[in-house]
Write a protein that holds these residues in place. Structure first.
Motif, mmCIF file in Angstrom:
data_model
loop_
_atom_site.group_PDB
_atom_site.id
_atom_site.type_symbol
_atom_site.label_atom_id
_atom_site.label_comp_id
_atom_site.label_asym_id
_atom_site.label_seq_id
_atom_site.Cartn_x
_atom_site.Cartn_y
_atom_site.Cartn_z
ATOM 1 N N ASN A 16 0.824 -1.209 0.000
ATOM 2 C CA ASN A 16 0.000 0.000 0.000
ATOM 3 C C ASN A 16 0.859 1.259 0.000
ATOM 4 O O ASN A 16 0.554 2.230 -0.693
ATOM 5 N N LEU A 17 1.917 1.233 0.772
ATOM 6 C CA LEU A 17 2.843 2.353 0.856
ATOM 7 C C LEU A 17 3.423 2.653 -0.529
ATOM 8 O O LEU A 17 3.413 3.797 -0.987
ATOM 9 N N LEU A 18 3.900 1.620 -1.208
ATOM 10 C CA LEU A 18 4.503 1.798 -2.526
ATOM 11 C C LEU A 18 3.469 2.256 -3.551
ATOM 12 O O LEU A 18 3.743 3.135 -4.364
ATOM 13 N N VAL A 22 3.778 5.659 -5.752
ATOM 14 C CA VAL A 22 3.754 5.625 -7.222
ATOM 15 C C VAL A 22 2.610 6.497 -7.737
ATOM 16 O O VAL A 22 2.786 7.250 -8.708
ATOM 17 N N ASP A 23 1.449 6.446 -7.092
ATOM 18 C CA ASP A 23 0.327 7.298 -7.497
ATOM 19 C C ASP A 23 0.671 8.772 -7.329
ATOM 20 O O ASP A 23 0.293 9.603 -8.149
ATOM 21 N N HIS A 24 1.385 9.088 -6.276
ATOM 22 C CA HIS A 24 1.717 10.479 -5.974
ATOM 23 C C HIS A 24 2.841 11.015 -6.866
ATOM 24 O O HIS A 24 2.734 12.108 -7.412
ATOM 25 N N TYR A 25 3.918 10.253 -7.023
ATOM 26 C CA TYR A 25 5.102 10.716 -7.749
ATOM 27 C C TYR A 25 5.227 10.166 -9.163
ATOM 28 O O TYR A 25 5.826 10.807 -10.016
ATOM 29 N N LEU A 65 10.558 8.366 2.884
ATOM 30 C CA LEU A 65 9.942 9.217 1.871
ATOM 31 C C LEU A 65 8.436 9.257 2.074
ATOM 32 O O LEU A 65 7.809 10.318 1.975
ATOM 33 N N TYR A 66 7.833 8.121 2.363
ATOM 34 C CA TYR A 66 6.388 8.057 2.596
ATOM 35 C C TYR A 66 5.995 8.937 3.782
ATOM 36 O O TYR A 66 5.052 9.731 3.690
ATOM 37 N N VAL A 67 6.726 8.804 4.872
ATOM 38 C CA VAL A 67 6.435 9.607 6.059
ATOM 39 C C VAL A 67 6.601 11.093 5.742
ATOM 40 O O VAL A 67 5.747 11.922 6.085
#
Length: 72
Positions: A16-18, A22-25, A65-67
């Motif tokens: 889910n994190l990845l 990917v959706d964001h960047y 990066l996620y945080v």
């Protein structure tokens, strides 16, 4: 169930994190931010998850990066 109020990643799977990153960047930008081959050469969710599960330093960079992206 353990409650971890100081852990923003608690309950978030690596998949889910990845997917959210990917959706964001997008793969191209993600590969620029975290320079690992699985993001830059024929990126796929499956190959990236395999690499991140085996490579602690890369997983930690992606988790940070996620945080930084979604919690700060």
């Amino acid at each position: 169930m353990d409650i971890q109020p100081n852990n923003p990643l608690h309950g978030i799977t690596l998949k889910n994190l990845l997917e959210e990153l990917v959706d964001h960047y997008g793969w191209e930008e993600l590969g620029r931010i975290v320079n690992i081959r699985c993001f830059n050469s024929n990126p796929s969710l499956k190959s990236s998850l395999t690499f991140l599960r085996r490579t602690e330093w890369a997983r930690k960079e992606v988790e940070q990066l996620y945080v930084d992206t979604f919690f700060i």
